[in-house]
Design a protein around this motif. Structure first.
Motif, PDB file in Angstrom:
ATOM      1  N   LYS A   1       0.829  -1.216   0.000  1.00 56.77           N
ATOM      2  CA  LYS A   1       0.000   0.000   0.000  1.00 56.77           C
ATOM      3  C   LYS A   1       0.858   1.259   0.000  1.00 56.77           C
ATOM      4  O   LYS A   1       0.515   2.251  -0.637  1.00 56.77           O
ATOM      5  CB  LYS A   1      -0.925   0.011   1.219  1.00 56.77           C
ATOM      6  CG  LYS A   1      -2.132  -0.905   1.087  1.00 56.77           C
ATOM      7  CD  LYS A   1      -3.019  -0.785   2.298  1.00 56.77           C
ATOM      8  CE  LYS A   1      -4.250  -1.684   2.162  1.00 56.77           C
ATOM      9  NZ  LYS A   1      -5.132  -1.576   3.347  1.00 56.77           N
ATOM     10  N   VAL A   2       1.985   1.223   0.740  1.00 60.66           N
ATOM     11  CA  VAL A   2       2.880   2.378   0.778  1.00 60.66           C
ATOM     12  C   VAL A   2       3.393   2.684  -0.625  1.00 60.66           C
ATOM     13  O   VAL A   2       3.391   3.835  -1.085  1.00 60.66           O
ATOM     14  CB  VAL A   2       4.054   2.128   1.747  1.00 60.66           C
ATOM     15  CG1 VAL A   2       5.108   3.227   1.601  1.00 60.66           C
ATOM     16  CG2 VAL A   2       3.549   2.071   3.184  1.00 60.66           C
ATOM     17  N   LYS A   3       3.830   1.648  -1.346  1.00 56.00           N
ATOM     18  CA  LYS A   3       4.327   1.841  -2.713  1.00 56.00           C
ATOM     19  C   LYS A   3       3.214   2.325  -3.643  1.00 56.00           C
ATOM     20  O   LYS A   3       3.418   3.187  -4.494  1.00 56.00           O
ATOM     21  CB  LYS A   3       4.919   0.530  -3.240  1.00 56.00           C
ATOM     22  CG  LYS A   3       6.177   0.080  -2.493  1.00 56.00           C
ATOM     23  CD  LYS A   3       6.705  -1.243  -3.039  1.00 56.00           C
ATOM     24  CE  LYS A   3       7.952  -1.686  -2.275  1.00 56.00           C
ATOM     25  NZ  LYS A   3       8.457  -3.004  -2.771  1.00 56.00           N
ATOM     26  N   THR A   4       2.030   1.741  -3.452  1.00 52.58           N
ATOM     27  CA  THR A   4       0.892   2.141  -4.297  1.00 52.58           C
ATOM     28  C   THR A   4       0.525   3.607  -4.062  1.00 52.58           C
ATOM     29  O   THR A   4       0.209   4.342  -5.003  1.00 52.58           O
ATOM     30  CB  THR A   4      -0.326   1.259  -3.990  1.00 52.58           C
ATOM     31  OG1 THR A   4       0.039  -0.116  -4.171  1.00 52.58           O
ATOM     32  CG2 THR A   4      -1.484   1.592  -4.933  1.00 52.58           C
ATOM     33  N   ASN A   5       0.576   4.046  -2.806  1.00 52.23           N
ATOM     34  CA  ASN A   5       0.265   5.447  -2.498  1.00 52.23           C
ATOM     35  C   ASN A   5       1.227   6.405  -3.184  1.00 52.23           C
ATOM     36  O   ASN A   5       0.840   7.460  -3.684  1.00 52.23           O
ATOM     37  CB  ASN A   5       0.297   5.678  -0.988  1.00 52.23           C
ATOM     38  CG  ASN A   5      -0.925   5.106  -0.295  1.00 52.23           C
ATOM     39  OD1 ASN A   5      -1.962   4.932  -0.924  1.00 52.23           O
ATOM     40  ND2 ASN A   5      -0.797   4.787   0.980  1.00 52.23           N
ATOM     41  N   ASN A   6       2.502   6.043  -3.199  1.00 53.54           N
ATOM     42  CA  ASN A   6       3.497   6.892  -3.876  1.00 53.54           C
ATOM     43  C   ASN A   6       3.193   7.008  -5.367  1.00 53.54           C
ATOM     44  O   ASN A   6       3.306   8.076  -5.968  1.00 53.54           O
ATOM     45  CB  ASN A   6       4.905   6.331  -3.671  1.00 53.54           C
ATOM     46  CG  ASN A   6       5.361   6.452  -2.223  1.00 53.54           C
ATOM     47  OD1 ASN A   6       4.908   7.343  -1.505  1.00 53.54           O
ATOM     48  ND2 ASN A   6       6.237   5.558  -1.793  1.00 53.54           N
ATOM     49  N   LEU A   7       2.794   5.868  -5.968  1.00 55.45           N
ATOM     50  CA  LEU A   7       2.449   5.881  -7.394  1.00 55.45           C
ATOM     51  C   LEU A   7       1.205   6.733  -7.647  1.00 55.45           C
ATOM     52  O   LEU A   7       1.136   7.494  -8.619  1.00 55.45           O
ATOM     53  CB  LEU A   7       2.212   4.438  -7.875  1.00 55.45           C
ATOM     54  CG  LEU A   7       1.839   4.271  -9.352  1.00 55.45           C
ATOM     55  CD1 LEU A   7       2.954   4.802 -10.251  1.00 55.45           C
ATOM     56  CD2 LEU A   7       1.544   2.805  -9.663  1.00 55.45           C
ATOM     57  N   LEU A   8       0.222   6.619  -6.735  1.00 57.46           N
ATOM     58  CA  LEU A   8      -1.006   7.414  -6.876  1.00 57.46           C
ATOM     59  C   LEU A   8      -0.724   8.904  -6.773  1.00 57.46           C
ATOM     60  O   LEU A   8      -1.324   9.715  -7.486  1.00 57.46           O
ATOM     61  CB  LEU A   8      -2.018   7.004  -5.803  1.00 57.46           C
ATOM     62  CG  LEU A   8      -2.735   5.670  -6.021  1.00 57.46           C
ATOM     63  CD1 LEU A   8      -3.557   5.319  -4.793  1.00 57.46           C
ATOM     64  CD2 LEU A   8      -3.630   5.732  -7.247  1.00 57.46           C
TER      65      LEU A   8
END
Length: 687
Positions: free
Chosen positions: A292-299
Motif C-alpha cells: 500500500k505504501v508503494k501504491t500510495n506513492n504511485l497514486l
C-alpha cells in the motif's frame, strides 16, 4: 497525522493496561474519523468499518450510549463517502434519537455539522448552510478548534457552490486564520484554495493569483514524498497494532475457553493451528501494508499528472469562453444596424417587391440574433455566470403567455396546443421566472416544429406538497416525428438535432435542448425523454417551488395591456453612442415616438450634456473608447440621482443586469432590440 496516530497507539496501550474499555472504543472511533478525513488517499470503507465495528461491540458491552451515538454518526459519514445515502440517513437518525434522549447539546451541534456534510455531498447547498450555521458554537473535548475550522471551511464550500462569493470568502478566511493559529495543514490548504476561487469569482484576479501560489506552496509542503512516506508508515503501524490487539484478544479468549475444559491433545493442536494461522495473517497484513505504501506513492505521482492535465483543460475552456463571448459581442453591433434599418424601412411604406425582400432580411437578422443569443447563453452556463433568482411568479400566467406567443407557430404546421394545469397550483409561487420561461419556450417550440397536423399537450401536476413548497411535474408531449434510440443518446449535446438531414429540413441552432438541460440543472432538476420514431416524444421534469403568503403582491402579475404610445409626451433624450450608424438608427427609432434627442459621442461629452441640460431619460452605451458608460453613469449620479439612465449595450459574457443596476442604471436593453419592446420599457420606467 503521524502524531495523532502515535497518541492513539499510546491510548490503546494505556487503556489495555488499566482495562479502560470506553477509552479503547474512543481510540478506535478517532482512528476511523482520521481515515474518513484522509482525502488525499484512497478511501477504504472496509478498514473504517472494522474500527467502528470493534468500537460498537465494546460500547454495547459497557452500555456507552453516547459513544454509540457518535459511532452511528461516523458510520453515516462512511456511508456518505461510499454514496450509500439511504444507509447514511438511517445512521444519522439513530444518532439523533440517542442525543435527544440525553439532551447532549455539544453532541447535537456536532450532529448538525455532520448532517451538513451529508447535504453538501449531495449538492443540497441551502440545507447544508443551514445545518453548518446552526451547529455553531461547536465544542469537542479533543478537537474544538479543528471542528470550528471545519465548520467555516465547509460553509465556504457551500456558499461557493451557489456563487455567493463574499460569504464564501469570509468563511474561508476564518477557517484559514484558525488553521494558521493551530497549524492545521489540510485546513490551510483547502481554505487557501477557496479564498483564491472566491477572489476569482469576484473578478479580483491579482488576489486570486496570489492565493493560488500560496495554495501550491502549502500543497507541496504537505504532499512531499518524505511526509507521505511517513504518513503511510504511521498508517501501517497503527493498522498492524489494531490487528495485533485483535489477535491478542482472540488468543486470550482462546486461553479462557481452554482453561474451562480439559487441556487435551486435540485442544492443544487446534490452539497451535490457530496461532499459526494468525501469525501467517499478521505477516500477510504487514506485506500488504508495504504494498500500500508503494501504491500510495504511485497514486501521488498520477494525481500530479492529472492535476496538470486538469489545469490545462480549464485554461483551454476559459480561452474558448472568452473567444465566443468576444465574437458574439462584436457581432451584435453590425447586427443592430441590419435589424434597425430593416425595421425603419418596413415602416416607410416600401413597394410590395421591396417589402418581400425586407421581410426576408428581417427574418435572417432575427435568426442570426437567436443563434448569437443561444451561443451566449450556453457560454454563460459553461462559465458559471448564471445564478438562480428567487422571485414571485404566476406559473399559470407563464404557461399561458408562452402558449399564446407560439400560437402563430402552431398554425404554421396546423397543430393544436392543449394546456392542462393542476387546479391545486396557487396563483403565487416563488421561483426563477426567466429561466422557467426559457425552458418552456424551447421545449414547446421544439414540439411544434417537429409536429405537423398534430397535438402538443402541456401538463403541470402537483406530485408532492407540504406547508412551504410544492413539487410540480411538467410534461410536454407531442405526436410528431419522434427521436430514434440512437439519436436520444446525444440529443442534449450542443449543436445537435439528431442528424444533418433534420437540421437542414427543420432549421434551428441545435442549442435549445442543451440550454434546457443546463438551466434545469441550475434549478436542481433533471429532464427525462421518452420517444419513439414516428410516434412522438415526451419531455418530463419536476421543479420544487416555494409557496408565498397570499397577501404578498407579485410584480410578475402586473400586466400592461395598453398599447405603447409616447408621441403625445414629447420627451427629450440624451443618446450616448460612439458608433455613427447606431446613432442614426437609434435617433430615428426615438423620433418615431415624437421624441427629440441630443447625441454624445463619448462618456466625457455625456457628463457635460447631463450637467448642462435637463433630460427625461438617458440612453447610455457601455463599451466606448476613453471612459466607459458605467464610469460615465457613476459620474452623472454624483450630481443627478433622479434622471433615469438606461444601459443600451450588446451584452457579453461578463455583463450582468444586477451589476448594471448597482452601478446606477435603471434598466438594461440589449442590442439589437425590438423597437416595440424598447418603447414598452421606456414607458414603464417613465411612468
Amino acid at each position: 497525522m503521524n502524531r495523532a496516530l502515535e497518541k492513539l497507539t499510546n491510548i490503546l496501550d494505556l487503556s489495555d493496561s488499566i482495562q479502560d474499555k470506553k477509552s479503547k472504543a474512543k481510540a478506535y472511533m478517532l482512528r476511523a474519523e482520521l481515515s474518513i478525513e484522509e482525502n488525499y488517499k484512497s478511501f477504504d470503507p472496509q478498514k473504517i468499518k472494522s474500527y467502528l465495528k470493534r468500537a460498537e461491540e465494546i460500547q454495547i458491552e459497557i452500555n456507552d450510549s453516547l459513544g454509540l451515538g457518535y459511532n452511528y454518526v461516523l458510520q453515516a459519514l462512511t456511508a456518505t463517502r461510499n454514496t450509500s445515502y439511504s444507509n447514511a440517513d438511517k445512521h444519522f437518525s439513530d444518532a439523533e434519537i440517542i442525543f435527544d434522549k440525553y439532551q447532549s447539546t455539544d453532541d447535537i451541534n456536532k450532529l448538525k455539522y455532520y448532517r451538513g456534510l451529508f447535504y453538501l455531498s449531495q449538492g443540497i447547498n441551502g440545507r447544508a448552510i443551514e445545518r453548518f450555521e446552526n451547529s455553531l458554537p461547536i465544542n469537542d473535548p479533543y478537537q474544538p478548534n479543528y471542528l470550528r475550522a471545519k465548520v467555516h471551511l465547509n460553509l465556504a464550500k457551500a456558499y461557493k457552490n451557489i456563487k455567493q462569493y463574499k460569504d464564501a470568502k469570509l468563511n474561508a478566511e476564518t477557517a484559514l486564520k484558525i488553521g494558521n493559529s493551530y497549524n492545521f495543514p489540510i485546513i490551510k490548504l483547502e481554505s487557501t484554495l477557496i479564498v483564491s476561487d472566491t477572489y476569482a469569482g469576484l473578478n479580483d484576479l491579482e488576489n486570486a493569483y496570489n492565493f493560488q501560489n500560496s495554495y501550491i506552496k502549502i500543497k507541496d509542503s504537505i504532499y512531499n514524498a518524505e511526509r507521505m512516506q511517513s504518513m503511510a508508515e504511521a498508517n501501517a503501524y497503527f493498522d498492524n497494532e489494531f490487528q495485533k490487539r485483535h489477535i491478542e484478544e482472540l488468543e486470550r479468549d482462546n486461553n479462557v475457553e481452554s482453561q474451562k475444559g480439559k487441556r487435551n491433545k486435540l485442544t492443544s493442536i487446534l490452539s497451535s493451528a490457530l496461532l499459526i494461522i494468525i501469525s501467517l495473517l499478521t505477516i500477510s497484513l504487514y506485506r500488504n501494508n508495504q504494498i500500500k505504501v508503494k501504491t500510495n506513492n504511485l497514486l501521488l505521482k498520477k494525481n500530479s499528472e492529472l492535476q496538470l492535465a486538469k489545469d490545462n483543460a480549464e485554461k483551454a475552456m476559459k480561452a474558448k469562453a472568452q473567444f465566443l463571448s468576444t465574437v458574439t459581442h462584436e457581432l451584435r453591433t453590425p447586427l443592430y444596424a441590419v435589424t434597425g434599418l430593416t425595421h425603419l424601412l418596413l415602416e416607410e411604406n416600401p413597394s410590395e417587391s421591396q417589402k418581400e425582400h425586407l421581410k426576408s432580411l428581417k427574418f435572417s437578422g432575427d435568426y442570426l440574433l437567436t443563434f448569437i443569443n443561444d451561443i451566449l447563453q450556453v457560454n454563460k452556463i459553461e462559465a458559471r455566470k448564471l445564478a438562480v433568482e428567487r422571485a414571485p411568479l404566476n406559473l399559470k400566467k407563464i404557461l399561458n403567455d408562452v402558449v399564446n406567443s407560439l400560437t402563430q407557430t402552431s398554425k404554421e404546421n396546423n397543430n393544436k396546443i392543449v394546456l392542462d394545469i393542476d387546479e391545486g397550483i396557487p396563483e403565487k409561487l416563488i421561483g426563477d421566472y426567466l429561466k422557467m420561461s426559457q425552458v418552456f419556450i424551447n421545449l414547446i417550440s421544439n414540439a411544434l416544429k417537429f409536429t405537423k397536423d398534430g397535438i402538443v399537450n402541456i401538463s403541470a401536476v402537483i406530485i408532492e406538497e407540504n406547508d412551504t413548497e410544492q413539487t410540480i411535474q411538467f410534461e410536454i408531449k407531442d405526436n410528431g416525428i419522434g427521436i430514434s434510440q440512437v439519436m436520444q443518446e446525444n440529443i442534449f449535446d450542443s449543436f445537435s438535432q439528431g442528424s444533418v438531414q433534420i437540421n437542414r429540413k427543420y432549421g434551428g441552432t441545435g442549442l435549445g435542448l442543451t440550454i434546457v438541460k443546463s438551466l434545469l440543472e441550475l434549478l436542481e432538476s433533471d429532464i427525462q425523454l421518452k420517444s419513439k420514431l414516428g410516434v412522438g416524444s415526451t419531455f418530463c421534469f419536476s421543479l420544487v417551488l416555494n409557496k408565498m403568503e397570499p397577501e404578498t403582491i407579485s410584480d410578475a402579475e402586473i400586466v400592461d395591456e395598453e398599447k405603447t404610445d409616447l408621441k403625445s409626451r414629447g420627451f427629450k433624450v440624451l443618446l450616448v453612442e460612439d458608433n455613427k450608424i447606431n446613432q442614426v438608427i437609434t435617433k430615428k427609432i426615438i423620433a418615431k415616438q415624437n421624441m427629440t434627442c441630443d447625441i454624445a459621442d463619448d462618456g466625457y461629452q455625456a457628463i457635460d450634456y447631463a450637467r448642462s441640460n435637463r433630460y427625461d431619460f438617458i440612453l447610455m452605451d457601455i463599451h466606448m473608447p476613453g471612459i466607459s458608460g458605467i464610469e460615465a453613469t457613476k459620474e452623472i449620479r454624483k450630481f443627478d440621482v433622479s434622471t433615469p439612465i438606461i444601459a443600451l449595450t450588446a451584452i457579453s459574457l461578463d455583463d450582468n443586469k444586477d451589476d448594471f443596476l448597482k452601478d446606477g442604471f435603471n434598466e438594461v436593453i440589449s442590442k439589437p432590440f425590438d423597437p416595440e419592446v424598447f418603447y414598452k420599457k421606456i414607458s414603464h420606467i417613465l411612468s
